[in-house]
Design an enzyme around this catalytic site. Sequence first.
Site, PDB file in Angstrom:
ATOM      1  N   GLY A 166      -5.081  -0.057   9.593  1.00  0.00           N
ATOM      2  CA  GLY A 166      -5.592   0.944  10.532  1.00  0.00           C
ATOM      3  C   GLY A 166      -7.094   1.070  10.449  1.00  0.00           C
ATOM      4  N   GLY A 167      -7.563   2.341  10.380  1.00  0.00           N
ATOM      5  CA  GLY A 167      -9.000   2.598  10.354  1.00  0.00           C
ATOM      6  C   GLY A 167      -9.698   1.958   9.172  1.00  0.00           C
ATOM      7  N   GLY A 410     -28.971 -29.620  23.522  1.00  0.00           N
ATOM      8  CA  GLY A 410     -29.161 -28.184  23.288  1.00  0.00           C
ATOM      9  C   GLY A 410     -29.000 -27.830  21.828  1.00  0.00           C
ATOM     10  N   ALA A 411     -28.149 -28.593  21.139  1.00  0.00           N
ATOM     11  CA  ALA A 411     -27.911 -28.292  19.721  1.00  0.00           C
ATOM     12  C   ALA A 411     -29.168 -28.577  18.894  1.00  0.00           C
ATOM     13  CB  ALA A 411     -26.728 -29.089  19.206  1.00  0.00           C
TER      14      ALA A 411
HETATM   15  C1  HXC Z   1      -0.270   8.940   4.381  1.00  0.00           C
HETATM   16  C2  HXC Z   1       0.492   7.025   3.358  1.00  0.00           C
HETATM   17  C3  HXC Z   1      -0.172   6.228   4.315  1.00  0.00           C
HETATM   18  C4  HXC Z   1      -0.910   6.902   5.345  1.00  0.00           C
HETATM   19  C5  HXC Z   1       0.796   4.922   2.910  1.00  0.00           C
HETATM   20  N1  HXC Z   1       1.070   6.172   2.518  1.00  0.00           N
HETATM   21  N2  HXC Z   1       0.034   4.926   4.022  1.00  0.00           N
HETATM   22  N3  HXC Z   1       0.447   8.373   3.390  1.00  0.00           N
HETATM   23  N4  HXC Z   1      -0.915   8.244   5.326  1.00  0.00           N
HETATM   24  N5  HXC Z   1      -1.576   6.226   6.277  1.00  0.00           N
HETATM   25  C6  HXC Z   1       1.855   6.582   1.370  1.00  0.00           C
HETATM   26  C7  HXC Z   1       3.337   6.265   1.538  1.00  0.00           C
HETATM   27  O1  HXC Z   1       4.001   7.307   2.242  1.00  0.00           O
HETATM   28  C8  HXC Z   1       3.796   6.200   0.078  1.00  0.00           C
HETATM   29  O2  HXC Z   1       3.920   7.527  -0.389  1.00  0.00           O
HETATM   30  C9  HXC Z   1       2.577   5.598  -0.615  1.00  0.00           C
HETATM   31  O3  HXC Z   1       1.477   5.834   0.251  1.00  0.00           O
HETATM   32  C10 HXC Z   1       2.708   4.110  -0.841  1.00  0.00           C
HETATM   33  O4  HXC Z   1       3.069   3.510   0.398  1.00  0.00           O
HETATM   34  P1  HXC Z   1       4.243   2.421   0.543  1.00  0.00           P
HETATM   35  O5  HXC Z   1       4.524   2.256   1.989  1.00  0.00           O
HETATM   36  O6  HXC Z   1       5.370   2.815  -0.371  1.00  0.00           O
HETATM   37  O7  HXC Z   1       3.536   1.125  -0.076  1.00  0.00           O
HETATM   38  P2  HXC Z   1       3.682  -0.379   0.371  1.00  0.00           P
HETATM   39  O8  HXC Z   1       5.121  -0.745   0.555  1.00  0.00           O
HETATM   40  O9  HXC Z   1       2.888  -1.184  -0.624  1.00  0.00           O
HETATM   41  O10 HXC Z   1       2.989  -0.512   1.796  1.00  0.00           O
HETATM   42  C11 HXC Z   1       1.614  -0.274   1.936  1.00  0.00           C
HETATM   43  C12 HXC Z   1       1.235  -0.192   3.444  1.00  0.00           C
HETATM   44  C13 HXC Z   1       2.196   0.794   4.145  1.00  0.00           C
HETATM   45  C14 HXC Z   1       1.340  -1.603   4.058  1.00  0.00           C
HETATM   46  C15 HXC Z   1      -0.223   0.225   3.512  1.00  0.00           C
HETATM   47  O11 HXC Z   1       2.203   2.020   3.400  1.00  0.00           O
HETATM   48  C16 HXC Z   1       1.776   1.090   5.551  1.00  0.00           C
HETATM   49  O12 HXC Z   1       2.072   0.315   6.457  1.00  0.00           O
HETATM   50  N6  HXC Z   1       1.133   2.282   5.753  1.00  0.00           N
HETATM   51  C17 HXC Z   1       0.717   2.671   7.061  1.00  0.00           C
HETATM   52  C18 HXC Z   1      -0.327   1.771   7.587  1.00  0.00           C
HETATM   53  C19 HXC Z   1      -0.859   2.146   8.957  1.00  0.00           C
HETATM   54  O13 HXC Z   1      -0.235   1.895   9.984  1.00  0.00           O
HETATM   55  N7  HXC Z   1      -1.949   2.874   8.969  1.00  0.00           N
HETATM   56  C20 HXC Z   1      -2.571   3.247  10.171  1.00  0.00           C
HETATM   57  C21 HXC Z   1      -2.852   4.726  10.117  1.00  0.00           C
HETATM   58  S1  HXC Z   1      -3.671   5.142  11.635  1.00  0.00           S
HETATM   59  P3  HXC Z   1       4.987   7.930  -1.536  1.00  0.00           P
HETATM   60  O14 HXC Z   1       4.875   9.410  -1.602  1.00  0.00           O
HETATM   61  O15 HXC Z   1       6.304   7.430  -1.058  1.00  0.00           O
HETATM   62  O16 HXC Z   1       4.524   7.211  -2.775  1.00  0.00           O
HETATM   63  C22 HXC Z   1      -5.276   4.729  11.384  1.00  0.00           C
HETATM   64  C23 HXC Z   1      -6.148   4.833  12.597  1.00  0.00           C
HETATM   65  C24 HXC Z   1      -7.547   5.157  12.199  1.00  0.00           C
HETATM   66  O17 HXC Z   1      -5.672   4.368  10.349  1.00  0.00           O
HETATM   67  C25 HXC Z   1      -8.519   4.790  13.286  1.00  0.00           C
HETATM   68  C26 HXC Z   1      -9.912   5.174  12.912  1.00  0.00           C
HETATM   69  C27 HXC Z   1     -10.885   4.717  13.924  1.00  0.00           C
END
Ligand code: HXC
Length: 518
Positions: A166-167, A410-411
Amino acid sequence: MFQKTKQDISKTKQSVYQTGIEKQHKRGRLHAIERIQALLDKDSFNEIYSGVQHNCSEFGMDKKEIPYDGVITGFGTINGRQVAVYSQDFTLQGGSLGFLHGRKIADIIEAAVNARCPVIGINDSGGARIQEGVNALAGYGDIFYNNVLASGYIPQISIIAGSCAGGAVYSPGITDFVFTVKSLSLLFVTGAKVVKAAVNIDISDEALGGAEVHAQKSGVAHFLTEDEKDCFSTVRRLLDFIPHYYGDTVNKYGPEKHKFLQHKPVFSKSKLKKITEILPEKQTQCYDVHGIIDCLTDDGEFLEVHAEFAKNIVVGFARIDGIVTGVIANQSGYLGGILDCDASDKAARFIRYCDAFDIQLLTLTDVPGFLPGPQEEQKGIIRHGAKLIYAYAESTVPKVTVILRKAYGGAYIAMCSRHLKADFVFAWESSEIAVMGAEGAVQILYGKDLKAGTKEFEDKKEEYRQSFMNPWTAAKAGNITEVIKPEETRGRIEAAFSFLAEKKSGLKIRKKHGNIPL
Ligand code: HXC
């Protein structure tokens, strides 16, 4: 909310570290604090804002404690010189970025700007902390703004030490050097699960945004490292090369002047003999330009950037007489060194980096042209090639070009020719500076009347070769400073850069800024 005393915070932090360390070790990874310790000089780290806690109460967050809001920030030294650093703790809510987590990162970037030192981000995060909603996005905005503010003033380095989703991807995307680690780094706007849901494509996270993907295909990563240890030692090596802020002369000049530098400039003259053996006899045969770079630069001093991406051009840092130099060289050994979209982008970004930090440029030209064909045209070779031309023309650092063999069309102009304001252009005696190769030229001029392969066609090719495919025509026109022998090259380069040491750029037009074709 958590009301804690100073002692409580400190105790909590230590036990959080311990639990986190155990969790990370089970996954075969270092913890955020261990990463900082492995990167910095021993016992040099000073943590700041360790008492920060989130103030979110949605989705049960009021009952959730996230010490130091999931990111450790502070400063210390590398090779005795000051750096700022942040390291996201994946064991705390997945290293996700809440508002205060974001503010800590934005603050440490700002502190690095004020202190004039590099900032290194160790990224390991699931992206915006979902429970904090739009406040988390605001945290990203603050980081991006400060990344842009710092750009060109202090080096910004991103280490991808786990997931970056994500971000979390855009700050590394803005920074100067992105390091990935094999089997560890993941970098994507959305992970594999979302890709499946959104566009119904089955792909693994690794295939989508693994270390190799970004080092070899997307070009997002500049360094592909074997493991975390290798990654930290490569970052340390890079920081031994590059100036630590705009105007820094410590890393730029030789160790006699500055006690911090780890190396002594040594150039083995015996290498000069080797240089004549590297170019193959036939103009059509390929060779590895790394051999030439090695012959021309101080011993053991080449740190290649983007080594796995667009291999038809080689870029990296070397030293000449101890002075840090950005080297850009067409790689004959890969696609004949032709310029395509990716090679143009790679070189242009490197040139702009060097120019921003006053690093002199050495260009080694052996280029058959820009890659023709519908694929490259549709990818925008015009737009990408224009970046290269723009970057060279805009740069005002000392620029020395050596034409090793082919410099066509050109290169030839784009590879830091005199017309793009190279200060000196040297050409080897056997080089060919022309509009294009003999085959293509004769085909265009006589193709209607002469059949390729016939004696007449071959005669015309020879006539073209004799008339145009040499460095003398360009030298007569004053477009080449000197035609030289390969063995003379190092001496010529040394003298040229020494002459240019106090260079100040010439023509300046008053304007806000140019409009590089991004
Ligand atoms: C809150 C989060 C989180 C998030 C992970 N966790 N990502 N909590 N916000 N974005 C938490 C999980 O709930 C979990 O909590 C712990 O972190 C570990 O995550 P797991 O999923 O168990 O770990 P893993 O299997 O290793 O996977 C890691 C991961 C996956 C690939 C990063 O967690 C994931 O896909 N997260 C979301 C990624 C995503 O789509 N982010 C985009 C957000 S939107 P517990 O309590 O169970 O330990 C964004 C837009 C911003 O970022 C734009 C800005 C311009």
